[in-house]
Design a protein around this motif. Structure first.
Motif, short mmCIF file in Angstrom:
data_model
loop_
_atom_site.label_atom_id
_atom_site.label_comp_id
_atom_site.label_asym_id
_atom_site.label_seq_id
_atom_site.Cartn_x
_atom_site.Cartn_y
_atom_site.Cartn_z
N ALA A 276 1.07 -1.18 0.27
CA ALA A 276 0.60 -0.14 -0.02
C ALA A 276 0.66 1.57 -0.19
O ALA A 276 1.69 1.55 0.73
CB ALA A 276 -1.24 0.29 1.27
N ARG A 277 0.29 2.89 -1.08
CA ARG A 277 0.81 3.82 -0.65
C ARG A 277 0.13 4.73 -1.43
O ARG A 277 -0.50 4.17 -2.01
CB ARG A 277 2.28 3.22 -1.55
N ALA A 278 -0.34 5.11 -0.60
CA ALA A 278 -1.52 6.88 -0.73
C ALA A 278 -0.09 7.91 -0.43
O ALA A 278 0.65 8.53 0.86
CB ALA A 278 -1.88 6.35 0.28
N MET A 279 -0.25 9.30 -1.11
CA MET A 279 0.01 9.96 -0.85
C MET A 279 -0.76 10.92 0.39
O MET A 279 -2.08 11.20 -0.26
CB MET A 279 -0.19 10.81 -1.91
N ILE A 280 0.02 12.23 1.31
CA ILE A 280 -1.15 12.95 1.89
C ILE A 280 -1.22 13.99 1.24
O ILE A 280 -0.24 14.17 1.14
CB ILE A 280 -0.39 12.79 3.02
N PHE A 281 -2.63 14.93 0.92
CA PHE A 281 -1.99 15.74 -0.01
C PHE A 281 -2.99 16.74 0.86
O PHE A 281 -3.10 18.44 0.44
CB PHE A 281 -3.21 15.82 -1.63
N ASP A 282 -3.35 16.43 1.85
CA ASP A 282 -4.46 17.89 2.45
C ASP A 282 -4.59 17.21 3.66
O ASP A 282 -4.36 15.98 4.45
CB ASP A 282 -5.23 18.22 2.06
N SER A 283 -4.44 17.99 5.19
CA SER A 283 -4.86 17.51 6.27
C SER A 283 -5.68 18.63 7.49
O SER A 283 -5.84 19.62 6.99
CB SER A 283 -3.34 17.04 7.46
N VAL A 284 -6.25 18.04 8.48
CA VAL A 284 -7.57 19.31 9.37
C VAL A 284 -7.31 18.81 10.44
O VAL A 284 -7.05 17.56 11.21
CB VAL A 284 -8.68 19.37 8.59
N TYR A 288 -11.53 16.71 18.20
CA TYR A 288 -12.69 15.78 19.29
C TYR A 288 -11.53 14.43 18.20
O TYR A 288 -11.36 13.68 19.71
CB TYR A 288 -13.75 15.78 18.81
N ARG A 289 -11.42 14.67 16.97
CA ARG A 289 -11.18 13.22 16.49
C ARG A 289 -9.33 13.68 16.21
O ARG A 289 -9.22 12.45 15.67
CB ARG A 289 -11.79 12.82 15.34
N GLY A 290 -9.20 14.58 16.76
CA GLY A 290 -7.38 14.75 15.82
C GLY A 290 -7.15 15.11 14.08
O GLY A 290 -8.24 16.14 13.70
N VAL A 291 -6.00 14.77 14.31
CA VAL A 291 -5.67 15.02 12.69
C VAL A 291 -6.44 14.03 12.21
O VAL A 291 -6.48 12.75 12.33
CB VAL A 291 -4.50 13.89 12.73
N ILE A 292 -7.20 15.11 10.84
CA ILE A 292 -7.59 14.65 9.64
C ILE A 292 -6.76 13.83 8.51
O ILE A 292 -6.48 15.63 8.27
CB ILE A 292 -9.39 14.57 9.53
N THR A 293 -6.30 13.08 7.79
CA THR A 293 -5.17 12.60 6.97
C THR A 293 -6.20 12.50 5.45
O THR A 293 -7.14 11.62 5.21
CB THR A 293 -4.58 12.34 7.13
N TYR A 294 -6.39 13.87 4.57
CA TYR A 294 -6.82 13.57 3.18
C TYR A 294 -5.55 12.39 2.58
O TYR A 294 -4.41 13.36 2.21
CB TYR A 294 -7.46 14.42 2.37
N VAL A 295 -6.07 11.84 1.70
CA VAL A 295 -4.59 10.79 0.27
C VAL A 295 -5.46 10.26 -0.64
O VAL A 295 -7.21 10.24 -1.08
CB VAL A 295 -4.42 9.50 1.95
N ARG A 296 -4.90 10.21 -1.53
CA ARG A 296 -5.08 10.27 -2.79
C ARG A 296 -4.33 8.15 -2.70
O ARG A 296 -2.83 8.28 -2.82
CB ARG A 296 -4.56 10.86 -4.02
N VAL A 297 -4.80 7.10 -3.28
CA VAL A 297 -4.57 5.90 -2.87
C VAL A 297 -4.07 5.92 -3.82
O VAL A 297 -4.15 5.55 -5.05
CB VAL A 297 -5.29 4.54 -2.24
N ILE A 298 -2.32 5.14 -4.42
CA ILE A 298 -1.42 5.14 -5.58
C ILE A 298 -1.41 3.60 -5.64
O ILE A 298 -1.74 3.40 -7.28
CB ILE A 298 -0.03 5.77 -5.57
N ASP A 299 -0.70 2.92 -5.00
CA ASP A 299 -0.69 0.97 -4.73
C ASP A 299 -1.65 0.33 -3.87
O ASP A 299 -1.26 1.27 -2.60
CB ASP A 299 0.95 0.59 -4.62
N GLY A 300 -1.63 -0.50 -3.81
CA GLY A 300 -2.49 -1.53 -2.60
C GLY A 300 -3.82 -0.61 -2.07
O GLY A 300 -4.21 -0.60 -3.09
#
Length: 689
Positions: A276-284, A288-300
């Motif tokens: 699995a490989r995914a690129m982080i392109f944004d975060s917020v 309450y829930r902590g860091v929410i990471t937005y990703v685009r999955v490349i493989d896996g």
């Protein structure tokens, strides 16, 4: 029902509309007809049923005469994690500011059915209050939408990213384009190609994306679609008939655009069986829930409860939740190749998630990280200080959390003798500075003061030593300077051809050098200038708009540095420099800046018991001065007549007292004076910021 009169039946089963026509909901047909039979009103009932249309046809209608448009067949949403990559289309909407990107995104949300009509509002994806107030997009937003193509009847999954249009947020656009395979290039049919249109087009071409040219706002009376379609075709190298024509406001042509996206944008490429490989392109950050990471999955494949690893930091986390944005968060059982979604690990440390990092499986990590993003280089620096010094830790935490959501923000601690402890922050432009300060004050309830913006200069002394000056206090005072270098930018100005003279006059006054000029059409011209960055960060854009009646557009990019005759102007109170008011300006504009600041401070600083001189100095040479007169007691009030020597004696005694007071007295500049002087600082030329 038999005892019920006709008026009761109509109020219970029928919803009246304007005029004499009536509109039936589907569930009330049988009841209506049953009452009609009992009353002998079948002809009227048949006519009413014949005139009945779906509710969607009446949505936002001013009259019942508007023709009904055929509704698209809704697609069956494919569950995240099980979507074949061949059915996925990732695309961005790019355009100049105010060309209708967010309105087009709203129309796509409505047509694909992911947005409940009851929750719909204009610019739905602009979530922040500041975005809605200013009418601009600041943060790129991604949405997952199902769509059934009208051409082949295939169900597709569309990942759309709505991007900002202002030059200060180009980094947001570049990150969005890296997560896509196609881009919708939107051009206003009433304004045509503008500077940021070309800048975004070049960004998309650098990322090797499929470009879909679209003319928007064709419903406007001032629209000239044929003229601007020819312009776009000339720049891209396509046929004018290939340029799609839509109206995001009315929905005309948007279905055809979605079909073209499904047909022309290539599907994502990746290996579903690889690690699995995914690129982080944004975060917020969510409190309450902590860091929410937005990703685009490349493989896996990425699944909930999976252990993941951040390849740049080596940190491992357990995934608590995986989902997609459609347009609200929707929990899914995983993300597959080419899909865009979010990850929640419950981590509260904001430094654990970096934009551009690669997410992989902790048990079977990938060997090679993805390429990541090029770090943006700040163009403008400014100091941010809390008005209440005890808020410094809160400001530090606020900047850490904001950095998650704004990867272009750079900051480091600094201290000022006048303003206390704060941070020296780097921004991509003046609007970026204003938005960042506004977000810090709104989202974290801070009261801040920002120093005058400045750029990064480089000083080389005669003995060969080199200083990088990001702050006027870093200027090597009292030493012999051999050379000073300032950053320059390549600017692109697009305007109607009748304003060429006014634009050239403005650019030459700002020490610009003409690189070239091209006519995009008979009436529109593109001017390319090399300009010092320090000359355009204040009021250059305002002056450009005023001289061209608002028709000109500006875009610029970094172009190295050049030798310049710069000096540091110090503002002295009682002979002592106040670092917050110091500035680095060109030698020709030093006097204008000195007169401006001394005049302003004379009005803002309260009078003291002694005279206070306000001076502007370059090195040891004073170039401007104003004085705040002392508060004087009327010592002659008790003298009614008498000899003049008595009055002179009293005045001399007062003068001696004022002299002693001036020797030991200090001038404290009130916080209000700092705020007023720094927030309304005008450029040395003229015109307000």
């Amino acid at each position: 029902m038999t005892d019920m009169n006709w008026e009761d039946a109509s109020s219970a089963e029928i919803r009246p509309t304007r005029g004499k026509s009536i509109l039936l909901s589907h569930r009330c047909h049988s009841g209506f007809l049953r009452v009609a039979r009992s009353r002998g009103c079948l002809p009227q009932a048949a006519a009413a049923r014949e005139s009945c249309r779906p509710l969607e046809a009446w949505e936002n209608q001013g009259s019942s005469a508007r023709p009904h448009r055929k509704q698209p067949v809704p697609a069956i949403p494919s569950p995240a994690g099980d979507t074949p990559p061949a059915r996925i289309r990732n695309f961005s909407i790019i355009a100049h500011i105010d060309h209708g990107k967010s309105t087009l995104a709203d129309q796509m949300l409505r047509l694909t059915g992911v947005l409940d009509p009851r929750q719909a509002k204009a610019q739905y994806l602009d979530r922040m209050d500041i975005e809605r107030e200013r009418g601009i997009t600041i943060k790129a937003q991604n949405v997952r939408m199902p769509w059934r193509s009208n051409a082949d009847g295939t169900d597709y999954t569309l990942h759309m990213i709505d991007t900002p249009g202002h030059v200060d947020f180009t980094y947001e656009v570049s990150r969005s384009l890296a997560a896509c395979e196609g881009a919708v290039l939107l051009v206003d049919a009433a304004q045509g190609i503008e500077a940021q249109t070309l800048a975004n087009l070049y960004l998309a071409l650098e990322n090797d994306l499929q470009i879909i040219p679209v003319l928007n706002k064709i419903d406007l009376p001032a629209a000239q679609p044929d003229l601007y379609a020819a312009e776009i075709a000339h720049i891209i190298g396509c046929d004018p008939d290939d340029v799609l024509r839509v109206s995001a406001k009315t929905g005309q042509g948007v279905e055809e655009l979605l079909d073209v996206i499904c047909r022309d944008v290539p599907p994502p490429v990746g290996d579903a069986d690889a690690q699995a490989r995914a690129m982080i392109f944004d975060s917020v950050y969510d409190i309450y829930r902590g860091v929410i990471t937005y990703v685009r999955v490349i493989d896996g494949h990425i699944s909930p409860r999976q252990k993941i690893k951040m390849m740049s930091t080596g940190a491992t986390h357990e995934l608590l939740e995986v989902g997609v944005i459609s347009p609200e968060p929707v929990v899914s059982k995983g993300l597959g190749v080419g899909e865009v979604g979010y990850l929640i690990t419950g981590v509260k440390d904001v430094r654990q998630s970096r934009v551009g990092d690669t997410v992989t499986d902790a048990a079977k990590p990938a060997r090679q990280a993805l390429g990541g993003y090029r770090d943006p280089k700040p163009m403008v620096y400014s100091g941010l200080f809390p008005i209440d010094g005890s808020d410094f830790p809160l400001l530090r935490d606020a900047l850490d959390r904001l950095r998650l959501n704004d990867a272009a923000l750079v900051y480091e601690p600094e201290s000022s003798g006048a303003l206390g402890f704060g941070f020296r922050c780097g921004f991509l432009g003046l609007l970026h500075l204003e938005i960042t300060r506004d977000r810090l004050e709104r989202e974290f309830n801070l009261e801040l003061i920002s120093t005058a913006p400045n750029v990064v200069n480089r000083c080389i002394l005669e003995d060969g030593r080199e200083f990088v000056v990001t702050n006027p206090s870093d200027w090597p005072s009292g030493q012999k300077i051999a050379d000073v270098y300032e950053p320059i930018v390549k600017s692109m100005i697009i305007a109607p051809s009748e304003y060429i003279g006014a634009i050239m006059e403005l650019c030459q006054a700002r020490r610009g050098t003409l690189l070239g000029m091209d006519y995009l059409s008979e009436t529109r011209v593109e001017l390319r200038y090399t300009l010092p960055l320090g000359e355009i960060i204040f009021d250059f854009f305002d002056a450009l708009k005023s001289r061209t009646r608002g028709y000109a557009s500006l875009d610029y990019e970094e172009a190295g540095e050049q030798n310049a005759d710069l000096v540091k102007v110090d503002i002295l109170l009682q002979g002592e420099p106040v670092d917050a008011f110091s500035a680095i300006v060109h030698k020709d504009k030093a006097y204008a800046y000195g007169v401006l600041m001394t005049t302003k401070l004379r009005e803002l600083i309260p009078r003291q018991q002694f005279e206070v001189p306000i001076q502007a100095a370059v090195g040891s040479r004073v170039i401007a001065r104003e004085s705040i007169r002392a508060i004087r007691k009327d010592v002659l009030a008790k003298c009614y007549g008498g000899d003049i020597t008595r009055k002179r004696k009293l005045l001399e005694k007062q003068k001696e007292g004022k002299k002693r007071m001036k020797m030991v007295g200090r001038v404290e500049v009130p916080q209000e004076a700092f705020i007023a002087a720094l927030s309304t600082t005008e450029s040395p030329d003229s015109g307000k910021k």
